[in-house]
Design an enzyme around this catalytic site. Sequence first.
Site, short mmCIF file in Angstrom:
data_model
loop_
_atom_site.label_atom_id
_atom_site.label_comp_id
_atom_site.label_asym_id
_atom_site.label_seq_id
_atom_site.Cartn_x
_atom_site.Cartn_y
_atom_site.Cartn_z
N ASP A 1 27.50 2.55 37.09
CA ASP A 1 27.82 1.28 36.41
C ASP A 1 28.81 0.44 37.20
O ASP A 1 29.82 -0.03 36.66
CB ASP A 1 28.37 1.55 35.02
CG ASP A 1 27.50 2.46 34.19
OD1 ASP A 1 26.27 2.43 34.39
OD2 ASP A 1 28.02 3.21 33.35
N GLU B 1 20.72 -4.24 28.59
CA GLU B 1 22.14 -3.89 28.63
C GLU B 1 22.74 -4.36 29.93
O GLU B 1 22.09 -5.04 30.74
CB GLU B 1 22.31 -2.38 28.47
CG GLU B 1 21.58 -1.57 29.52
CD GLU B 1 21.55 -0.07 29.22
OE1 GLU B 1 21.98 0.33 28.13
OE2 GLU B 1 21.06 0.69 30.08
#
Length: 497
Positions: free
Chosen positions: A15, A171
Site C-alpha cells: 500500500d 479502494e
Amino acid sequence: MAVIVNPVLPGFHPDPSICRVGGDYFLACSSFEYFPGVPIFHSRDLVHWTQIGNALERPEQLRLPVGTRSSGGVYAPTLRHHDGRFWLIVTNVSDRGNMLFTAIDAAGPWSDPMPLPGVHGIDPDLAWDDDGVCWCTTAGISQVRLDPLTGRTIGAPRRIWSGSPGAKAPEAPHLYRIGDFWYLLIAEGGTERGHGVAVARGPSPAGPFEPCPRNPILTHRGLDHPIQNTGHADLAQGPDGSWWMVLLGTRPRGGSPGWHPLGRETFLAPVSWDDGWPIVGGIGSEIVAPPWPLQPGPVTPSRDDFDARVLHPSWISLRHRPASVYSLTERAGWLTLHAGQGSLDDLDVTFLGRRQQHLQCRVRARIDAGGGSGGLAVRLDELHHYELQVAAGRVEARARIGPASVVVAAHEVRDETVVLLIETSSAPVRDPRDGPDVVTLGVEEPDGTVTVLAELDGRYLSTEVAGGFTGRVIGPYALAGTVHVDWFEYEPLILAP
C-alpha cells in the site's frame, strides 16, 4: 541501456503512498498488527529508499490491543505535504478508525492522532484544491470535505465514481490536480490476482468523473507474468518532469497456484500520457532506469550487534513494545527479551523481527537462553510459523501449520548460548505441486559447521495458505524467562531481491 531492479522496496511493504518535496521523495506503507507502525522512507531518485523512521512509534499514537488479530491494525496510509507540513491519514481497523497525523519532518516526531469520526471507510486520501479546501476520499468510493486542523467533516459524504462496472473492492483512492483535470486513481478487483488500477477525470475534486476508456490502466490478471496482484498505486513526478507510479505487487513462486511468501511489495513503473490519460509502462523484475543520476542512500544494516542506544527503525514487534520487555541496556551489547504471557501461537508474545526481503536469504543470530527459553522464528501469523527454540541444553525445530503444532527435530547442545540459522532457498519447479521455497532450520556448531534440523516447505508461510495481508518477518523471541541476543545477521543469498 541502464536498468533498475524491481521491487524497489522488497518484502512486506504494501500500500505505498508517495509525496515529493523539492528534490526529496517520501513514502509510507501499511504495517497492520506490527509496532511501531507506518514505516517512512526517503529517496532522492525514486529507486533507492532508506527507512528514516516510523510515523507511529509511541503507544499514544498507535493502540493495538492484545486482541488485535493478525492482518488487523493499520491499513493503507496516504502521505502528503501541504502548507509546510507532512500529513498522514490512516485507518486503524482495530482501534478508533480513521486518524490524522502531522509532522514538520517526515522522520518525525509525528503528532498524536487526531480522530476523524466523520470519515468512514478504509484507505482515506487527502487532497487540497486551489481554494485550500481539503477533500477526503475513502474506499467505496466516498468523498467528504474535511477540516484537517480540527478533524471535523463538512457536509455529508457522497458517493463519486466507483470504478469499472462490476469490479469488486473499489479502494485506495488518490486524487490529483494535473493540468486541466482532477484525476481520481483507484484500485479495483481485490488485492489478490484480480487486482488492478483504474482512473477517471473531472473538472473538480468532486467530479463529475469520466472513466478512462482504457481502464484498467494497469493489471496483470490472467497474464503469465512473474509479478502479480498489481494495484494500490500512487503517482509522483520525477526530477525531469516525467511521471512515475509506485504500486504494490507480489512475486508468486513454485507450482500451482503460486505462493508469495514475502507479502505485497512496492514496485516502480514509468507513466506516460496520451490524450490526457495516463499510460503505465511495463512492470518487470527489471525496468529501464529513470533518466537522471541515481543516488543510493544508506542501506539497512545487514548485521545488528545491538550496541546502539535505540533499535533501528526496521525492527518491528507484535502489537506493542513495552520498555519492560525489550531492553538494549540491561546487558550491554545485547538485546534482552523478557517473555510475556504467551507463545508464538498466541496474540501476546515477545517477538522482535525484520521483514524478509529476499526470496533467498540466510539469517543467523547468537542467542543466550540460559535464563529461560526462546530462539529464532520466521513468522506469518499465529497459526503459521517455524522456529528454533532453545531451552535446557536442547534446540528444537518446531512448525505451526494451521491447527497442527509439532516438534520436527531436536538437537542437544553443550551451551545455552548458540548460533541459530534460518535459510530460505528455491529450486526449479519440477512438479505443479512444488512449493515456493524451502525453509531450513539449523544450528551452527562452534567449528562453523551447520547441523540441519529441518527443511520445511515454505508454502505454509505464505498468504495463499494462511490468508491475510502481511509477509514473512524473521527475528528472535522469548517464550519463558529472559533471552539475550548478542547479534543478528541477515544475508541475501542472491544480489537481487
